[in-house]
Design a protein around this motif. Structure first.
Motif, PDB file in Angstrom:
ATOM      1  N   TYR A 158      15.887  11.289  64.618  1.00  0.00           N
ATOM      2  CA  TYR A 158      14.446  10.548  65.081  1.00  0.00           C
ATOM      3  C   TYR A 158      15.002   9.549  65.549  1.00  0.00           C
ATOM      4  O   TYR A 158      14.679   9.062  66.791  1.00  0.00           O
ATOM      5  N   SER A 159      16.560   8.402  65.575  1.00  0.00           N
ATOM      6  CA  SER A 159      17.581   7.832  66.290  1.00  0.00           C
ATOM      7  C   SER A 159      17.936   8.310  67.566  1.00  0.00           C
ATOM      8  O   SER A 159      17.369   7.391  68.767  1.00  0.00           O
ATOM      9  N   ARG A 168      17.146  10.199  60.134  1.00  0.00           N
ATOM     10  CA  ARG A 168      17.742   9.058  60.505  1.00  0.00           C
ATOM     11  C   ARG A 168      18.444   9.614  61.839  1.00  0.00           C
ATOM     12  O   ARG A 168      18.072   9.097  62.879  1.00  0.00           O
ATOM     13  N   THR A 182      17.985   9.545  53.163  1.00  0.00           N
ATOM     14  CA  THR A 182      16.451  10.113  53.150  1.00  0.00           C
ATOM     15  C   THR A 182      15.774  10.918  52.379  1.00  0.00           C
ATOM     16  O   THR A 182      14.729  10.761  52.274  1.00  0.00           O
ATOM     17  N   PHE A 204      10.819   8.855  59.431  1.00  0.00           N
ATOM     18  CA  PHE A 204      12.186  10.391  59.090  1.00  0.00           C
ATOM     19  C   PHE A 204      11.232  11.332  58.808  1.00  0.00           C
ATOM     20  O   PHE A 204      11.594  12.370  58.243  1.00  0.00           O
TER      21      PHE A 204
END
Length: 329
Positions: free
Chosen positions: A139-140, A136, A234, A168
């Motif tokens: 990716y953010s 997460r 995740t 993700f």
């Protein structure tokens, strides 16, 4: 008229040459961070800081006037710098980067991603090979990374993918990251977790996956995150592990994973069958990478971060203020 120390023939004492931010400076930076990075409203910021909304408006305008607001916030906080230096000293890390937080009830992934994006933007250059994990927080960070065309630039995914189309997915992150720099991407055409060690062996030997992982021997930098195991993070949301396997891993002492290498808080790989089924680069290969960047944070990640620091010995740690203080405590 201000007194000229040079004309007096005296040198300023060292203590007078240190320009420490005062209380108003810290207040301005806190307000700016919450507004531009955390996305809070001016009323929310006023409530958190204990000031009026008009004061918040003035602080934000003052930050713009002083050119402290660009894509990221340039002015550091003295308290954060102290925490960063403490992390470096305690764990032998070359560079610790800590993102300020104001609400420990909110997951820190967005603020970690913001500072990580700035670091990654500055670290990328032509002629290097970058290994990337997933999660997460990584990716953010994509929206905060300043892309540009780099020559002879390669991105290698460090683990297999997933069957579901999720944000993700390791392959999706590696692909989007590579696109930012117009490089050459190398993905792993296999699941991140297979059903048996025999299947893993067959995939590595017969499907060319081993050749991709061999590229990890020549990485210049690795961008990694960690996964917790105490909550449905995740790995478990996408169905890689069953609830029974999660509980079994906890009983074996696991506190989380690095690229599906499940470890305990002492930084040791746990003795569990799951570790024999992961399609990912080995820890030994990762430790030979000159720059090992660990990017993660949150209450559920403290134990696995502590273990990962001991095992991976990262050169750079990027986390949030609350997690950093938990690590130090």
């Amino acid at each position: 008229m201000a007194r000229d120390d040079k004309t007096q023939g005296r040198k300023k004492p060292a203590a007078q040459q240190v320009n420490l931010p005062d209380a108003s400076h810290r207040l301005r930076v806190r307000a700016t961070w919450m507004y531009f990075i955390e996305g809070r409203t001016q009323s929310e910021i006023a409530s958190i800081l204990g000031v009026g909304r008009v004061t918040v408006v003035r602080l934000l305008a003052d930050a713009r006037r002083r050119r402290e607001v660009q894509i990221t916030i340039k002015a550091p906080l003295v308290e954060i710098t102290e925490v960063e230096r403490a992390l470096e000293s305690r764990f032998g890390i070359d560079q610790a980067i800590v993102a300020p937080v104001t609400d420990t009830e909110v997951h820190p992934a967005p603020v970690i991603a913001a500072v990580a994006g700035t670091f990654i933007s500055q670290a990328m250059r032509s002629g290097i090979t970058v290994g990337v994990g997933w999660g997460r927080t990584l990716y953010s960070a994509l929206p905060y990374i300043t892309g540009r065309t780099l020559e002879d630039f390669r991105v290698v995914s460090l683990l297999g993918g997933i069957s579901q189309a999720r944000r993700f997915n390791p392959a999706e992150f590696a692909w989007q990251f590579n696109e930012l720099f117009q490089g050459e991407g190398f993905l792993v055409p296999a699941p991140a977790l297979v059903d048996s060690p025999e299947t893993k062996h067959a995939l590595l030997e017969r499907c060319g996956i081993a050749q991709v992982f061999e590229m990890a021997d020549s990485l210049d930098i690795a961008l990694l995150s960690v996964g917790g195991i105490s909550t449905l993070t995740t790995s478990y949301r996408v169905g890689h592990l069953s609830e029974a396997e999660r509980r079994s891993l906890i009983e074996a002492g696991a506190v989380g994973d690095i690229l599906y290498n499940f470890i305990n808080e002492e930084g040791e790989l746990v003795d569990h069958p799951v570790n024999e089924r992961a399609i990912s680069v080995s820890i030994d290969r990762l430790k030979r990478t000159p720059q090992r960047v660990l990017i993660s944070g949150g209450p559920e990640k403290t134990a696995v971060l502590r273990g990962s620091i001991r095992l991976l010995e990262p050169t750079t740690l990027i986390t949030d203020e609350a997690t950093a203080r938990s690590l130090l405590s």
